[in-house]
Design an enzyme around this catalytic site. Structure first.
Site, PDB file in Angstrom:
ATOM      1  CB  ILE A 154      -0.884  -0.020   1.260  1.00 35.49           C
ATOM      2  CG1 ILE A 154      -1.851  -1.200   1.125  1.00 35.49           C
ATOM      3  CG2 ILE A 154      -1.725   1.321   1.227  1.00 35.49           C
ATOM      4  CD1 ILE A 154      -2.695  -1.380   2.279  1.00 35.49           C
TER       5      ILE A 154
ATOM      6  CE1 TYR B 100      -2.147  -5.858  10.915  1.00 33.98           C
ATOM      7  CE2 TYR B 100      -4.216  -6.479  10.950  1.00 33.98           C
ATOM      8  CZ  TYR B 100      -3.303  -5.686  10.227  1.00 33.98           C
ATOM      9  OH  TYR B 100      -3.526  -5.360   9.333  1.00 33.98           O
TER      10      TYR B 100
ATOM     11  CE  LYS C 299      -2.672  -1.973  11.140  1.00 35.92           C
ATOM     12  NZ  LYS C 299      -2.090  -0.971  10.332  1.00 35.92           N
TER      13      LYS C 299
END
Ligand code: NAD
Length: 255
Positions: free
Chosen positions: A13, A153, A157
């Site tokens: 990304i 994770y 986030k």
């Protein structure tokens, strides 16, 4: 010329964001572990400090944009390194570059979150409270004690999304917009590694977005480019899901 710092610029990304912003006329300063204008390890406080100092030198203390993409998935070597990069590797860059952004022209920040951030129960994790309190040693210790990389994770986030939303007021007062882009499954080396992992591969193959496919990195970068542009001048403190409908499918009545 608009000057934008992009972390995680070497792959996936981040690389797509660099390409699009350069094409739109930005001067891009990339930060990554390798193959970048600034080579730095964002998993450590020393690496983050060095990255901020090098970025400030490269932009002469005046910055118009910051896009934090650098991140690790659940296949990373430890839960603590996931928290180090995904939470502190973003929040310390925002804080370290905030004054330079305040001196920039129509400055804007995007943090790359994840659709995983809406996983239930993240707000109850002591690891997440430690992140939000800025207690890095505590957060890293809690993450390793849990020994659940997928929770590290999703928790990192969730926390980075809360951080961005809490920053809406103080950054807005300085004329700096901040938003989160929450991708679903994107075809990058990070997703390849998770798909190849016996712990997560099957779940990833089975969790198909309503739109029926995964995203290309450019489809995420398109939204980042929009949020960094003047066309998004009133978009601030929000989360944009770019997930082929995954969030709509899993929490249709909560928004
Ligand atoms: P990627 O692995 O292609 O790129 C991540 C980049 O971050 C790499 O260039 C890597 O070198 C860099 N990085 C990792 N650790 C670092 C460190 N310690 N210091 C400096 N740089 C470091 O993965 P991607 O999919 O492009 O991931 C970009 C962001 O998107 C991440 O924050 C990830 O969590 C998020 N995301 C990805 C997906 C997906 O399905 N690919 C889904 C949701 C969110």
């Amino acid at each position: 010329m608009t000057v934008t710092v992009v972390t995680g610029s070497a792959s996936g990304i981040g690389a797509a964001v660099c390409k699009q912003l350069a094409k739109a006329g930005h001067r891009v300063i990339g930060i990554d572990r390798q193959n970048a204008d600034i080579v730095a390890d964002l998993s450590t406080a020393a690496g983050r400090k060095a990255a901020v100092e090098a970025a400030l030198a490269a932009c002469d203390g005046v910055l118009d944009g910051l896009v934090c993409c650098a991140g690790l998935g659940p296949t990373a070597p430890s839960s603590s390194v996931i928290v180090g990069v995904n939470y502190f590797g973003m929040t310390e860059l925002v804080e370290g570059l905030e004054d330079a952004l305040a001196r920039g022209s129509k400055p804007a920040v995007v943090l790359i979150g994840s659709v995983a951030s809406v996983h239930p129960g993240m707000d109850k994790l002591p690891m997440v409270s430690a992140m939000l309190a800025g207690d890095e040693a505590g957060a890293l210790a809690q993450a390793d004690a849990m020994a659940m990389p997928q929770a590290a994770y999703a928790g990192s986030k969730y926390a980075v999304t809360v951080f961005a939303r809490r920053k809406a007021v103080p950054l807005g007062a300085r004329g700096i917009r901040i938003n989160v882009v929450a991708p679903g499954a994107v075809e990058t080396p990070l997703l390849d590694a998770s798909r190849a992992d016996p712990r997560y591969g099957e779940a990833i193959r089975n969790f198909v977005a309503p739109i029926g496919r995964n995203s290309a990195p450019d489809e995420i970068a398109n939204v980042v480019s929009f949020l960094q542009s003047e066309q998004a001048s009133f978009v601030h403190g929000t989360v944009v899901f770019v997930d082929g409908g995954m969030d709509g499918m899993s929490r249709s009545d909560r928004f």
